[in-house]
Design an enzyme around this catalytic site. Structure first.
Site, PDB file in Angstrom:
ATOM      1  CG  ASN A   1      41.080  27.201  36.758  1.00  0.00           C
ATOM      2  OD1 ASN A   1      40.300  26.443  36.182  1.00  0.00           O
ATOM      3  ND2 ASN A   1      40.795  28.484  36.941  1.00  0.00           N
TER       4      ASN A   1
ATOM      5  CB  CYS B   1      34.264  28.893  31.545  1.00  0.00           C
ATOM      6  SG  CYS B   1      35.559  27.641  31.651  1.00  0.00           S
TER       7      CYS B   1
ATOM      8  CG  ASN C   1      34.916  33.632  34.511  1.00  0.00           C
ATOM      9  OD1 ASN C   1      35.885  32.985  34.912  1.00  0.00           O
ATOM     10  ND2 ASN C   1      33.734  33.076  34.282  1.00  0.00           N
TER      11      ASN C   1
ATOM     12  CB  CYS D   1      64.407  60.148  39.858  1.00  0.00           C
ATOM     13  SG  CYS D   1      63.834  61.768  39.290  1.00  0.00           S
TER      14      CYS D   1
END
Lengths: 432, 454
Positions: A83, A145, A210, A363
């Site tokens: 965001n 922030c 955060n 593998c």
């Protein structure tokens, strides 16, 4: 009388840094906790606490349009989320009034207020009494922030400077009697440094992580990242399931650092269900904060989280969170203390094997060529571990699509524990 | 083609009947395809590839679907199988790729829907032009007899190698069974023709119609005019019951009815037997029975001389037929065509059978099933008359079909064959495509080697 289902006899209530809550599931400071309407709904759904979305000085911040983006899995499952929102874009006065009202209506829930003001003493001195007057139970310092606010000298710009962390924390302890939780940014190299700074400043607890600086995806047609604001984008804060491993390591680092071992930790980062929460608690967290999972599914998920955690605790005989909090910390150590004599080997349950060959090719191509592919006359495939070649790396088990088909089996050994420090193969071993 | 049934009433409202002949398995939506593609485990040395007669790299194309690379997925399919679109629709995947899928058991719910995913990739591909190059012209010219799946596949691969190709086809349209023989609800509308139009875009392929070997075409002439010949003749002859009354009105081969049905512009104009009997146990028998139900027949009975397990129609096909109301009668073999006073078929008399010491024998009991029409679907045979000229008759046979070696060479130098008309043929479209492709490789190698020697 209404019918009621039996519930596990387990006490989920906590007291974290002096803050009481009926359960350890708190909503992190974020859009879901931006205003009374959301917080009321969260409390009705059963959340034990809420960290109110970060308040700042007036005039309130202004947000852009187009704010979130995601790192999707192939089936559109959200692996990670980011965001570019700033702190609350509503006035201080409205927020304070709503906090006061909500706290009065929900006295048993933890209500913590997240704060971010400029890094000057006067600003903190001014806002702290206003917050305390709301009746809130504590404050959380948003020093993490990662977008927007650091450009203005706040948020991560403070959280990346241990001296400023210590300073701001001290101001808060000076001008407020409320418990102070310092929220740490992961956008640093060693999480122990800011945690120690918070402790020196008098913090009652730290919360982490955060969000992480991130670009989740690009619009390759227009050559711009998402979320796209007009024709541009900027890095955002990454969260959601993908960040959980990073967050858990940072929690463990603080929990096992002798300097901060006693500092309460509120775990944050990709917690989506009860098992995630239990893992954070086992690594030393006393409470957890959730955001992305609630944003993706709504507040109702707290029901399943509480129920799942309580049933697991009952099954294990834990009556309260404190009985297993930090229990995994002592088993988390530095590489040099691992037992060089330990050996584990893959075992394939042939009855469960569906013959997909994924273990074999993984593998064969990228690990130790320790799985043999055998084909019998009827064309049936059989994959067998070549035990003498297996180094116990777990890759086959990870790539196997069938639950419990490949297990890693610790091998009996008569050799004693031996760390790298004691290993004769270590040219720099510490000799007695 | 349906003259034997001209006395029967018409099916009726063609528009209303159309709904019964749309896709039996509707295509996946974009969302469904993505979800289903996630179920693929991307197996190593995947059993589904081994099970695919045309060697399609199935895990790869499914992964490409999941990565939103539809053209990549389509090209992966088409590289091995240029008729991947029709094979996705008509393949009995339940006994091929999907049967061998590692998720084909209860613990994994069900196999990955490989056929539908393949169809999704081909239906949604979007190429700017044709997705394959035609190599520089070699100056060689190859004759392909038969524009069925084997011939088309062979022609396309030869064109990729830069050879000129002339396909000689007896029927008015190309496609073979895709055009004339597949149940309409499996390969709907004009898909067969659209797919062929796509295939021909590679260039260098000419199709001539009305060309029938043994009629207006001789192998002699073909060998004289072309550098090599590929025979993709199919199985044009319907097996006979060998009973008196086999030519009575009311009795006909299922394949001929299906051919008429597939070409009918108005389904309502088709003759409809209210009560009908289908004799046979293969997918053609099922297709015939199912289509009669959908045309509005009241009673459709499929009769087979052994038990359901011995039927060559897959369990999946049988289940669909039963779910559509087809009655399946087992342990009964045709004994007598019942003819009414009007000289038309009025039903079939069957001898009840059983196995004694592994041999099928009649029990002595009989079973009469009244019917307005009887369809025989007891298998197709190689129509030998096409290979009757002097040269062609020298081609070695093997149990009534054409004998070939590992490189699809017949016993006659320069003549190759593949598809249902050769011995390893299994009546599978996908196998015919593979034969055509491999025969083209062999032809290319042989004639280029000759050129080097010369």
């Amino acid at each position: 009388m209404t019918a009621t289902a039996k519930r596990p006899d387990v006490d989920l209530s906590i007291e974290f840094a002096g803050i009481k809550a009926p359960n350890p599931f708190w909503l992190a400071s974020a859009p879901p906790t931006d205003k009374a309407y959301n917080v009321e709904r969260a409390f009705e759904a059963g959340w034990g606490g809420v960290v109110w979305k970060t308040l700042g000085e007036d005039p309130a911040a202004v947000n852009v349009s187009s704010r979130y983006s995601a790192h999707f899995g192939k089936n559109r499952e959200v692996l990670g989320f980011n965001n570019i929102e700033l702190i609350t874009d509503r006035s201080l006065e409205i927020n304070l009034r709503e906090i006061t009202e909500v706290k009065q209506r929900w006295p048993d829930r933890a209500l913590i207020v997240s704060l971010m003001v400029p890094c000057v003493e006067e600003s903190w001195k001014a806002i702290l009494p206003l917050v305390e007057a709301t009746g809130a139970n504590g404050i959380e310092l948003n020093l993490g922030c990662p977008h927007g606010m650091p450009e203005r000298g706040m948020g991560a710009a403070v959280g990346q400077n241990p001296d400023l962390i210590e300073q701001v924390t001290r101001w808060c302890k000076t001008y407020s009697s409320l418990p102070v939780i310092v929220k740490l940014t992961p956008n640093i190299t060693d999480i122990r440094v800011p945690a120690r700074a918070a402790l020196r400043g008098g913090a009652d607890a730290v919360s982490l992580i955060n969000t992480i600086n991130s670009i989740t995806s690009l619009d390759l047609d227009n050559m711009v990242a998402k979320p796209t604001v007009g024709t541009q984008s900027t890095h955002g804060g990454y969260c959601g399931a993908a960040v959980k491993p990073i967050a858990m390591n940072m929690v463990a680092e603080i929990a096992r650092d002798p300097e901060t071992a006693e500092l309460p930790i509120c775990g944050i980062g990709g917690i989506s269900h009860w098992r995630d929460a239990a893992e954070f608690v086992a690594l030393g967290a006393g409470a957890v904060q959730v955001c992305t999972a609630a944003m993706l599914h709504g507040f109702r998920i707290v029901d399943e989280m509480q129920d799942g955690l309580a049933r697991w605790m009952a099954e294990k005989g834990y009556r309260s969170l404190s009985e297993f909090s930090g229990k995994a910390v002592r088993n988390t150590t530095d590489w040099k203390y691992l037992d060089m004599n330990f050996q584990t080997i893959a075992h394939i349950d042939q009855d469960k094997c569906i013959e997909c060959g994924r273990c074999y090719i993984a593998c064969e191509d990228t690990s130790h060529q320790s799985i043999a592919k055998l084909v019998d006359a009827s064309g049936t495939r059989r994959y067998e571990v070549i035990e003498e070649e297996c180094v116990g790396c777990n890759l086959c088990q990870i790539t196997c699509p069938v639950q419990d088909c490949i297990t890693m089996v610790p091998q009996p050994s008569d050799k004693p524990y031996m760390s790298w420090n004691e290993d004769p193969r270590n040219p720099f071993r510490e000799t007695a | 083609m349906t003259d034997a049934l001209s006395h029967l009433p018409r099916a009726g409202d063609g528009a209303a009947l159309k709904a019964g002949f749309t896709d039996l398995h509707p295509p996946l939506t974009q969302r469904q395809a993505i979800i289903e593609s996630q179920r693929c485990l991307y197996c190593y040395d995947a059993p589904c590839i081994e099970a695919c007669p045309s060697d399609i790299d199935i895990p790869r194309f499914i992964r490409e679907i999941s990565e939103d690379n539809i053209n990549g997925a389509a090209q992966t399919i088409l590289e091995q199988n240029i008729l991947g679109g029709s094979c996705a629709r008509v393949c009995p995947t339940e006994i091929l790729c999907e049967q061998s899928c590692v998720r084909n058991h209860d613990a994994e719910c069900q196999p990955v829907l490989i056929g539908l995913l393949q169809r999704h990739a081909i239906d949604h591909m979007h190429f700017d032009g044709h997705p394959f190059h035609r190599a520089a012209d070699t100056g060689k010219h190859i004759a392909v007899v038969g524009a069925g799946p084997a011939g088309l596949s062979c022609g396309h691969r030869l064109a990729m190698h830069g050879h000129r190709v002339t396909i000689l086809e007896a029927e008015a349209k190309p496609g073979g069974l895709n055009e004339y023989g597949i149940a309409k609800y499996k390969l709907v509308d004009d898909y067969a023709q659209r797919e062929i139009a796509f295939l021909l875009k590679i260039g260098g392929i000419e199709i001539r119609h009305g060309q029938r070997l043994g009629d207006n075409l001789t192998l002699d002439a073909l060998q004289r005019d072309y550098d090599a010949v590929f025979l993709g003749l199919g199985l044009a002859a319907s097996r006979q019951l060998g009973l008196i009354g086999e030519n009575a009105p009311g009795l006909m081969p299922a394949t001929e009815y299906i051919k008429t049905l597939r070409q009918a512009s108005d389904l309502g104009s088709l003759p409809l037997a209210r009560r009908c009997v289908v004799i046979g146990a293969g997918n053609t028998a099922i297709d015939m029975a199912m289509q009669m139900v959908r045309l509005g027949a009241d009673e459709v009975t499929l009769v087979y001389r052994r038990d359901a397990e011995a039927m060559s129609a897959t369990g999946h096909e049988q289940a669909i037929a039963k779910a559509n109301g087809v009655r399946i009668v087992t342990w009964a073999q045709p004994k007598q065509v019942l003819i009414g006073d009007d000289g038309r078929v009025s039903g079939m008399r069957f001898a009840r059978t059983e196995t004694r010491d592994g041999t099928l024998v009649a029990t002595g009991e009989t079973l009469d099933i009244p019917a307005d029409a009887v369809f025989k679907a007891i298998g197709q045979a190689f129509a030998d008359d096409g290979l009757s000229d002097d040269r062609a008759s020298r081609i070695a046979r093997d149990g009534g079909k054409i004998h070939i070696d590992d490189s699809f060479r017949t016993s006659l130098a320069g003549v190759y064959a593949g598809g249902d008309c050769v011995v390893p043929g299994q009546d599978l479209t996908v196998q015919a495509v593979q034969h055509g492709k491999l025969a083209a490789q062999a032809i290319h190698q042989d004639i280029m080697a000759q050129q080097e020697v010369a």
